[in-house]
Design a protein around this motif. Structure first.
Motif, PDB file in Angstrom:
ATOM      1  N   LEU A  39       0.827  -1.202   0.000  1.00 42.89           N
ATOM      2  CA  LEU A  39       0.000   0.000   0.000  1.00 42.89           C
ATOM      3  C   LEU A  39       0.864   1.257   0.000  1.00 42.89           C
ATOM      4  O   LEU A  39       0.604   2.192  -0.756  1.00 42.89           O
ATOM      5  N   ARG A  40       1.866   1.283   0.857  1.00 46.23           N
ATOM      6  CA  ARG A  40       2.734   2.462   0.928  1.00 46.23           C
ATOM      7  C   ARG A  40       3.490   2.696  -0.374  1.00 46.23           C
ATOM      8  O   ARG A  40       3.744   3.844  -0.753  1.00 46.23           O
ATOM      9  N   ASP A  78      -3.939  -1.028  -4.155  1.00 44.34           N
ATOM     10  CA  ASP A  78      -4.855   0.088  -3.909  1.00 44.34           C
ATOM     11  C   ASP A  78      -5.562  -0.033  -2.571  1.00 44.34           C
ATOM     12  O   ASP A  78      -5.863   0.969  -1.917  1.00 44.34           O
ATOM     13  N   LEU A  79      -5.827  -1.261  -2.180  1.00 42.21           N
ATOM     14  CA  LEU A  79      -6.636  -1.524  -0.997  1.00 42.21           C
ATOM     15  C   LEU A  79      -6.068  -2.724  -0.258  1.00 42.21           C
ATOM     16  O   LEU A  79      -5.664  -3.709  -0.888  1.00 42.21           O
ATOM     17  N   GLY A  80      -5.992  -2.626   1.074  1.00 40.74           N
ATOM     18  CA  GLY A  80      -5.474  -3.725   1.876  1.00 40.74           C
ATOM     19  C   GLY A  80      -6.544  -4.303   2.781  1.00 40.74           C
ATOM     20  O   GLY A  80      -7.388  -3.571   3.308  1.00 40.74           O
ATOM     21  N   LEU A 107      -0.708   4.675   6.568  1.00 35.49           N
ATOM     22  CA  LEU A 107      -1.990   4.110   6.167  1.00 35.49           C
ATOM     23  C   LEU A 107      -3.125   4.631   7.035  1.00 35.49           C
ATOM     24  O   LEU A 107      -2.922   4.990   8.196  1.00 35.49           O
ATOM     25  N   SER A 142      -7.099   3.300   8.188  1.00 35.93           N
ATOM     26  CA  SER A 142      -7.817   2.022   8.209  1.00 35.93           C
ATOM     27  C   SER A 142      -9.169   2.148   8.903  1.00 35.93           C
ATOM     28  O   SER A 142      -9.418   3.075   9.660  1.00 35.93           O
ATOM     29  N   ILE A 172      -6.126   1.926   3.273  1.00 35.89           N
ATOM     30  CA  ILE A 172      -5.634   2.568   2.051  1.00 35.89           C
ATOM     31  C   ILE A 172      -4.466   3.471   2.440  1.00 35.89           C
ATOM     32  O   ILE A 172      -4.277   3.808   3.611  1.00 35.89           O
ATOM     33  N   ALA A 173      -3.669   3.843   1.444  1.00 32.93           N
ATOM     34  CA  ALA A 173      -2.505   4.695   1.706  1.00 32.93           C
ATOM     35  C   ALA A 173      -2.937   6.143   1.910  1.00 32.93           C
ATOM     36  O   ALA A 173      -3.863   6.634   1.241  1.00 32.93           O
ATOM     37  N   GLN A 231      -7.488   7.982  -5.010  1.00 29.73           N
ATOM     38  CA  GLN A 231      -8.015   6.677  -5.386  1.00 29.73           C
ATOM     39  C   GLN A 231      -9.064   6.816  -6.487  1.00 29.73           C
ATOM     40  O   GLN A 231      -9.803   7.802  -6.539  1.00 29.73           O
TER      41      GLN A 231
END
Length: 312
Positions: free
Chosen positions: A138-139, A144-146, A158, A160, A279-280, A285
């Protein structure tokens, strides 16, 4: 300033100064990468890398500063590309999801089925790894999405949101001794009962494993961990082979598909865990990323997550 040279610099750092690996990732030749870096050093008038023969062995102090600025510049260039792509067509593109095997196998299918109905021209790529790997992807803009455990919550760079809570279950063959004793009264099972058998459970890279270790340690127990793995389906293979009893996330057991296996709830023995979506920070996005998040956690939570990430 040649932007491509900056991309080469970033990739070399990502690949631990391995020029061959960087060249392969960039789909170019190693001599070409070396030449571009030398030209960048000459343009800036500083030495970025410490060399030993033809090998890069370290990054100089001014090189570290150049790398930090490079990462910021390329980050914002990626944001510009996202804005342009969004303006051109918001319903076409690629969505890269970094997640663990358990989420990909057991929690994502229903969400992605609905998402594909809404965005049929978006290609989905699922990258499976540990929570630490997912945070890194992500970083670095490689996902795009974790979707993973508590490790994503509060991770540097991040933002969350909690997704859902889950507990552990003991999984054994249907005729196992533990099933005979506790199938009708799972609340009676104790850690001592589980520790009497070899354990088959998650790798230490997962937060759930930390909780397992902590719970046994508090009771002064040191169970034998016969096999640990990243993949719940792999663990179930060895449960079927009667190599021990499994400790798995509850969503990794399905009575309809896991024939021959039975689960015993042990939520009273281990603290509940939380899965997170992340997300970062400061990354623009595509709208379909937020659309998928909306399917998972709802619009209000998505709006809050988006505002949190852009404000960092």
């Amino acid at each position: 300033m040649n932007i491509q040279r900056l991309r080469y610099l970033r990739e070399i750092a990502r690949r631990n100064l391995n020029l061959t690996a960087a060249a392969q990732a960039l789909h170019t030749s190693q001599p070409g990468v070396s030449r571009q870096i030398i030209e960048l050093e000459e343009e800036l008038g500083i030495q970025i890398f410490v060399r030993k023969g033809r090998r890069l062995v370290d990054i100089t102090e001014p090189g570290q500063r150049v790398l930090e600025i490079t990462n910021r510049l390329l980050f914002e260039l990626d944001n510009l590309s996202q804005v342009a792509a969004e303006h051109e067509n918001e319903a076409i593109g690629t969505l890269i999801i970094g997640t663990t095997h358990t989420q990909a196998r057991y929690k994502l299918p229903n969400i992605l089925q609905q998402f594909r109905q809404d965005y049929p021209r978006v290609t989905i790529k699922i990258k499976q790894g540990t929570p630490e790997q997912i945070a890194h992807w992500l970083r670095e803009g490689q996902a795009d999405l974790g979707m993973a455990s508590e490790s994503l919550h509060g991770a540097q760079g991040l933002s969350s949101k909690a997704w859902y809570q889950w507990s552990h279950v003991v999984v054994t063959p249907s005729d196992h001794l533990l099933q005979q004793r506790f199938s009708t009264r799972p609340q009676d099972i104790k850690l001592e009962d589980i520790a009497a058998f070899p354990l088959l459970t998650y790798d230490t890279a997962f937060a759930g494993r930390t909780e397992i270790n902590h719970a046994f340690a508090q009771k002064g127990l040191s169970p034998e961990v016969a096999i640990s793995a990243l993949d719940a389906d792999v663990i179930k293979t060895y449960i079927r082979a009667r190599m021990g009893v499994g400790l798995l996330a509850q969503m990794a057991y399905d009575p309809q598909t896991d024939s021959g296996l039975v689960a015993i709830s042990c939520a009273h023995l281990f603290s509940p865990r939380t899965a997170y979506l992340a997300i970062a920070n400061r990354r623009i996005q595509r709208s379909y990323v937020y659309a998928l998040l909306d399917l998972a956690i709802g619009k209000a939570e998505v709006l809050d997550l988006r505002a949190q990430a852009l404000a960092q």
